[in-house]
Motif scaffolding. Structure first.
Motif, PDB file in Angstrom:
ATOM      1  N   VAL A  75       5.835  39.053  41.524  1.00 52.84           N
ATOM      2  CA  VAL A  75       5.924  37.419  42.284  1.00 52.84           C
ATOM      3  C   VAL A  75       5.894  36.331  41.561  1.00 52.84           C
ATOM      4  CG1 VAL A  75       5.026  36.285  44.107  1.00 52.84           C
ATOM      5  CG2 VAL A  75       4.002  38.981  44.321  1.00 52.84           C
ATOM      6  N   ASN A  76       6.955  36.075  41.695  1.00 53.38           N
ATOM      7  CA  ASN A  76       6.849  34.577  40.613  1.00 53.38           C
ATOM      8  C   ASN A  76       6.496  32.604  41.377  1.00 53.38           C
ATOM      9  OD1 ASN A  76      10.088  35.263  41.401  1.00 53.38           O
ATOM     10  ND2 ASN A  76       9.582  33.220  41.669  1.00 53.38           N
ATOM     11  N   SER A  77       6.240  32.414  40.916  1.00 55.88           N
ATOM     12  CA  SER A  77       6.573  30.429  41.195  1.00 55.88           C
ATOM     13  C   SER A  77       7.274  30.526  41.712  1.00 55.88           C
ATOM     14  CB  SER A  77       5.855  29.930  40.152  1.00 55.88           C
ATOM     15  OG  SER A  77       5.955  28.422  40.257  1.00 55.88           O
ATOM     16  N   THR A  78       7.147  29.302  43.222  1.00 57.84           N
ATOM     17  CA  THR A  78       8.360  29.013  43.772  1.00 57.84           C
ATOM     18  C   THR A  78       8.997  27.475  43.195  1.00 57.84           C
ATOM     19  OG1 THR A  78       7.346  27.589  45.258  1.00 57.84           O
ATOM     20  CG2 THR A  78       7.796  29.915  45.589  1.00 57.84           C
ATOM     21  N   GLY A  79       7.970  27.521  41.575  1.00 57.91           N
ATOM     22  CA  GLY A  79       8.893  25.917  41.268  1.00 57.91           C
ATOM     23  C   GLY A  79      10.323  26.915  40.043  1.00 57.91           C
ATOM     24  N   LEU A  80       9.831  27.786  39.629  1.00 55.65           N
ATOM     25  CA  LEU A  80      10.873  28.314  38.276  1.00 55.65           C
ATOM     26  C   LEU A  80      12.513  27.558  38.616  1.00 55.65           C
ATOM     27  CD1 LEU A  80       8.954  32.163  37.532  1.00 55.65           C
ATOM     28  CD2 LEU A  80       8.543  29.518  36.235  1.00 55.65           C
ATOM     29  N   PRO A 103      13.524  31.328  42.983  1.00 57.93           N
ATOM     30  CA  PRO A 103      12.525  30.600  43.799  1.00 57.93           C
ATOM     31  C   PRO A 103      12.966  30.881  44.750  1.00 57.93           C
ATOM     32  CG  PRO A 103      13.622  28.879  43.401  1.00 57.93           C
ATOM     33  CD  PRO A 103      14.373  30.778  42.652  1.00 57.93           C
ATOM     34  N   GLU A 104      13.671  31.142  45.551  1.00 53.85           N
ATOM     35  CA  GLU A 104      14.282  31.364  47.238  1.00 53.85           C
ATOM     36  C   GLU A 104      13.051  32.590  47.877  1.00 53.85           C
ATOM     37  OE1 GLU A 104      18.312  32.000  44.801  1.00 53.85           O
ATOM     38  OE2 GLU A 104      16.944  30.658  44.825  1.00 53.85           O
ATOM     39  N   SER A 105      13.928  33.782  46.282  1.00 49.93           N
ATOM     40  CA  SER A 105      12.901  34.740  46.989  1.00 49.93           C
ATOM     41  C   SER A 105      11.933  35.379  45.594  1.00 49.93           C
ATOM     42  CB  SER A 105      14.106  36.044  47.295  1.00 49.93           C
ATOM     43  OG  SER A 105      14.608  36.045  46.069  1.00 49.93           O
ATOM     44  N   PRO A 106      11.211  34.911  46.042  1.00 49.08           N
ATOM     45  CA  PRO A 106      10.165  35.064  44.791  1.00 49.08           C
ATOM     46  C   PRO A 106       8.962  36.628  44.767  1.00 49.08           C
ATOM     47  CG  PRO A 106       8.469  33.808  46.648  1.00 49.08           C
ATOM     48  CD  PRO A 106      10.183  33.925  46.955  1.00 49.08           C
TER      49      PRO A 106
END
Length: 752
Positions: A75-80, A103-106
């Motif tokens: 899971v990654n940040s949606t702010g990247l 960010p659109e598919s975190p």
């Protein structure tokens, strides 16, 4: 015309032998192992502009890996920024995959094939690294928007492999057969002529020698009087017994007492010829070269003992020969302080001796470094004694003044070392005094966690990270004060830690293990328990003593038996005694409030007080027997031995020998070890995560050895009201006697 049976059978026999060997050589094994089963260095939550963590993946020399795949979710940040943020997977410094952090598919699930050519027969390094950005311009490397989490709890390594043929040399025992890099289920079968106490002593030494070579890997042992297929076997007995076992498989023993040979087994049966009604079934034996028999024999019990001890000793490498005559084996002197990573109170150690070589940390948030030491389980840890950590370290220039090395002990912060000179610096012996009550009996882990900050961190300014260095040198020292041995019992957590009190002497002297006579499953359970504790201490149980009846000598006693076979005398001395009071589940065990008067504070400085539990309401319980007898549960109890003061009676039991052996194997599971405490543990063998219940019941007692002054301190701390009350009575009586004597003397003078 009928063809001769000879011409018909010969090619079939050849084909049968070839097929029998091929079946063993090409048997495919598959494993799916969670990444949490491996050693993880660093944090799976990857924060900052660049971060990484590593997983140590072992590859045994015994395996021929045919395929390997890594599966993990993230899971990654949606702010990247997706076009400037990547997750990189490396294996032994080779890039295997990179994933865009969008960010659109975190969330994502990744499968990465691992080329088998990269899997070396050693500990391989799997690395997860990120490069993260959020604005494409002047990225703050510490911005909280920069994060990606790899879910190691749901990540798996899928491995398929075949077993290589075992080199028939004694040297292959250590680095091939019993290799700690084997992360599959390791099983070893012990073959003995009988289940007498003498043979169980030798079986436990052989099992412990095997576990020690596996280091931290669990090994499950079974016992019988014949070979078992599909696993390595250890054949223990005199030459007559060994020859009899092998003769059943048309094999001869090794030339010498201590040897290795392939495991023989039944070959496939040759199919019958439909045209030959008179043909009989031919049955022969073939060798499984992927499995081995280790033969420990001798002319008599003394020779078998020498071979068994030679097998268990790890201090010398075994030779490149198939068999050897060990002769006499001299075991080095074993003291109470002998053991793996065991600290001797009153001694000073370098970090190199404690297993931490010189280490250089780089970057802003480097991966912390751990160091583990083990204190004796019965060490008395008072608050007025201190351990001393003297650090020799050096750090780089142009770092900000808030750079620091944080030091944690068992997950708790205890000190920080400032790295505050922008010109760099060096400490020749930075002293940190650590109160002994910060430690705990058994294993203690130091964590060195630097936080290194660049000197210039302005926005849109090049931030220099290559000068962020700090090195802790291996000649730094850790010293401990003299400590007494005194501990409150019963406490099963100490047994799970390192086998205490049975390993207070790590060779198991002054102990007795009681098992039912002629019960292979219960004996195997006891052997598994002994091997587990020896793996923790690093010493084989050379002086272990198996019995079929409780001893009358002053010994610590471990009873391993099915519940119906335990004698009433033993049962009466355990927390299973009828009408024994058990505390109510969930009732808080507080400690008595300390007075704040000045004299109490002075007494606390002189005699540091240990917390004393407040008595709580209890309930009488007699239902545990029904729980044990009607389900697959393991019951562990500890109590004061009825045969000697300051000695422990421990019982491991279940409803049947089969359940007892399963329970003994479950005792190596961290889920059970982490929850076991007190004097009673009831564990559901089928559900160790949620099915373990621990409880304190029965009387408390103390074991150990205190000096005369320590005895005085202990009495004051443990029984303060009785001590000061008795002291006041003595002083009052003394004053009264002195007063009477003075008055008598004064009257006598007046009469004169």
């Amino acid at each position: 015309m009928k063809r001769p049976v000879f011409y018909l059978a010969t090619p079939c026999l050849v084909l049968m032998l070839l097929l029998g060997t091929a079946v063993h050589a090409t048997a495919q094994h598959s494993l799916s192992i969670p990444l949490t089963e491996f050693s993880i260095v660093g944090k799976p939550l990857l924060q900052g502009k660049a971060a990484d963590f590593r997983v140590s993946i072992p590859t045994p020399q015994r395996w021929n890996v045919t395929s390997a795949n890594l599966r993990f979710p993230y899971v990654n940040s949606t702010g990247l920024l997706g076009d400037r943020s990547r997750l990189i997977v490396r294996f032994n410094d080779q890039v295997l995959a990179q994933v865009e952090l969008l960010p659109e598919s975190p969330e994502g699930l990744v499968t990465v094939p691992i080329p088998t050519t990269l899997l070396k027969p050693r500990f391989n390094e799997l690395q997860f690294a990120v490069a993260q950005d959020y604005d494409g311009q002047c990225t703050d490397p510490g911005n909280p928007t920069l994060w990606t989490h790899v879910s190691v709890e749901r990540a798996f390594l899928d491995v398929s492999y075949t077993l290589k043929p075992v080199p028939m040399f004694l040297s292959s025992i250590a680095d091939f057969l019993f290799d700690p890099k084997q992360f599959n289920e390791n099983r070893v079968h012990l073959v003995v002529p009988d289940y007498s106490p003498e043979m169980m002593n030798l079986a436990s030494i052989a099992a412990s020698g095997t576990s020690l070579r596996f280091e931290f890997r669990q090994v499950k042992f079974t016992l019988s009087q014949d070979l078992r297929q599909g696993m390595d076997n250890i054949l223990i007995g005199d030459k007559l017994f060994v020859a009899g076992v092998l003769d059943q498989y048309e094999r001869t023993p090794p030339q010498n007492d201590f040897g290795i040979m392939p495991l023989p087994g039944p070959a496939p049966v040759m199919p019958e010829d439909e045209n030959n009604q008179e043909q009989t079934e031919l049955r022969r034996f073939v060798d499984d070269h992927t499995r081995a028999i280790i033969v420990l024999s001798g002319e008599d019990i003394n020779g078998v003992t020498s071979s068994t001890k030679a097998f268990s000793v790890l201090s010398f490498p075994l030779p490149d020969i198939s068999s050897s005559d060990p002769g006499s084996v001299i075991i080095p002197e074993i003291t109470r302080e002998t053991g793996k990573n065991l600290i001797t109170p009153g001694q000073k150690y370098t970090l190199d001796q404690l297993g931490m070589p010189s280490h250089t940390f780089t970057d802003m948030y480097p991966i912390p470094e751990n160091m583990t030491v083990r204190l004796p389980s019965d060490a008395l840890l008072p608050g007025n004694l201190f351990a001393r950590l003297a650090l020799h370290l050096a750090y780089g220039t142009q770092m900000r003044q808030d750079s620091v090395i944080n030091i944690h002990l068992n997950g708790r912060f205890i000190a920080g070392v400032p790295l505050s000179n922008p010109q760099g610096g060096r400490y020749g012996g930075y002293q940190i005094h650590i109160p002994m009550y910060y430690f705990r009996p058994g294993l203690n882990t130091f964590t060195f966690e630097p936080v290194l900050t660049p000197l210039i961190t302005d926005l849109c300014t090049f931030i220099q990270l290559k000068n962020l260095f700090v090195t802790i040198f291996d000649d730094s020292t850790l010293s401990f004060p003299e400590l007494d041995h005194w501990v409150e019992m019963p406490e099963l957590a100490l047994f799970m830690e390192d086998g205490f009190p049975f390993t207070s002497w790590p060779d198991w002297r002054e102990n007795a293990i009681v098992v039912p006579p002629n019960d292979p499953l219960s004996s195997a359970a006891a052997v598994n328990i002994v091997a587990m504790t020896s793996q923790k201490t690093g010493i084989a149980p050379y002086r272990v003593q198996f019995l079929n009846e409780p001893p009358q000598q002053p010994l610590d006693i471990l009873v391993v038996s099915p519940y119906p076979d335990i004698s009433p005398q033993i049962m009466q001395a355990t927390p299973m005694a009828p009408r024994l009071a058990y505390p109510w589940q969930g009732v808080l065990q507080g400690s008595k409030e300390q007075s704040l008067y000045w004299w109490n504070r002075i007494m606390a400085d002189i005699f540091p007080e240990r917390p004393r539990s407040v008595p709580q309401p209890s309930v009488h319980a007699e239902a545990i027997e029904e729980l044990v007898m009607n389900s697959d549960k393991l019951l562990l109890t500890q109590s004061l031995s009825p045969y000697a003061p300051m000695r422990t009676l421990m019982v491991a039991t279940a409803r049947s020998p089969e359940a007892l052996l399963q329970g003994a194997n479950a005792m190596s599971n961290p889920l059970l070890q982490g929850q076991a405490r007190g004097s009673v543990v009831l564990a559901d063998i089928t559900d160790l995560e949620f099915g373990v219940r621990s409880q304190h019941a029965g009387e408390r007692y103390f074991v150990g050895d205190l000096g005369s002054f320590r005895w005085f301190t202990y009495i004051v701390n443990t029984y303060p009201f009785w001590f000061f009350g008795t002291l006041m009575v003595i002083l009052t009586l003394t004053a009264f006697v002195i007063r009477r004597l003075l008055r008598t003397r004064l009257k006598a003078k007046e009469q004169e």
